[in-house]
Design a protein around this motif. Sequence first.
Motif, short mmCIF file in Angstrom:
data_model
loop_
_atom_site.label_atom_id
_atom_site.label_comp_id
_atom_site.label_asym_id
_atom_site.label_seq_id
_atom_site.Cartn_x
_atom_site.Cartn_y
_atom_site.Cartn_z
N LYS A 1 3.87 5.64 -5.63
CA LYS A 1 3.82 5.70 -7.09
C LYS A 1 2.80 6.74 -7.55
N ARG A 2 1.64 6.77 -6.90
CA ARG A 2 0.63 7.78 -7.25
C ARG A 2 1.17 9.19 -7.01
N ARG A 3 1.82 9.39 -5.88
CA ARG A 3 2.35 10.70 -5.54
C ARG A 3 3.42 11.13 -6.54
N ARG B 1 4.99 14.45 -11.00
CA ARG B 1 5.57 14.52 -12.34
C ARG B 1 4.65 15.31 -13.26
N ALA B 2 3.34 15.04 -13.19
CA ALA B 2 2.37 15.76 -14.02
C ALA B 2 2.33 17.24 -13.66
N LEU B 3 2.38 17.53 -12.37
CA LEU B 3 2.38 18.94 -11.93
C LEU B 3 3.64 19.66 -12.38
N ALA C 1 0.83 -1.21 0.00
CA ALA C 1 0.00 0.00 0.00
C ALA C 1 0.87 1.25 0.00
N GLU C 2 1.95 1.24 0.77
CA GLU C 2 2.87 2.38 0.78
C GLU C 2 3.49 2.59 -0.60
N TYR C 3 3.83 1.51 -1.28
CA TYR C 3 4.41 1.62 -2.61
C TYR C 3 3.40 2.19 -3.61
#
Length: 190
Positions: free
Chosen positions: A68-70, A75-77, A62-64
Amino acid sequence: MTEPVEQGVDQTADQAPEETELAPTPDQEAPAQAGATDPTADVSELEARLSERTEDLQRVQAEYVNYKRRVDRDRALARQGGTEAVLRDLMPVFDAILAAEQHDELTGGFKLTADELVKVTKSYGFDHFGKVGDEFNPHLHEALMQVPDPDAETMTVHEVMQVGYRLNDQVLRPARVVVAVPQEAEQDQE
């Protein structure tokens, strides 16, 4: 007297080793005794350890996923921030292109180049706004002046002094406009 010992001969080879049984250590006795008394204790202890390791693995997974989402979001921001910075720097270029277009001076190779530049920036969501006749929106327009208009029913853009630019839904620069105000509203203010 004792006989001299010859070098290189092992005296212990002739002697039979004493057979001694080593007593089990306390660590070796405990599992054997626990297993002998209650075999389900070992199974429940193993199940508890397995459950604990499974929970640890699920927590790490879950931490991974969150990491990855963060990272993807950041990256998108960062990409959008870089795009925005470049397009902000290009706004004067687009102002010059629009001015040349209004004066019919946008011709030849320069027109092709300008059209391609506009096409590429539109693919990133960059567009200009602010046209005569648009309804006045304080979120999109910056009113520089007001002029009374007996024909106007609502506040509309009477003249565009400088177009506005937006990147997708974010306003990078509001359009600077002259606002046509309905005659009745003008009289109510006095």
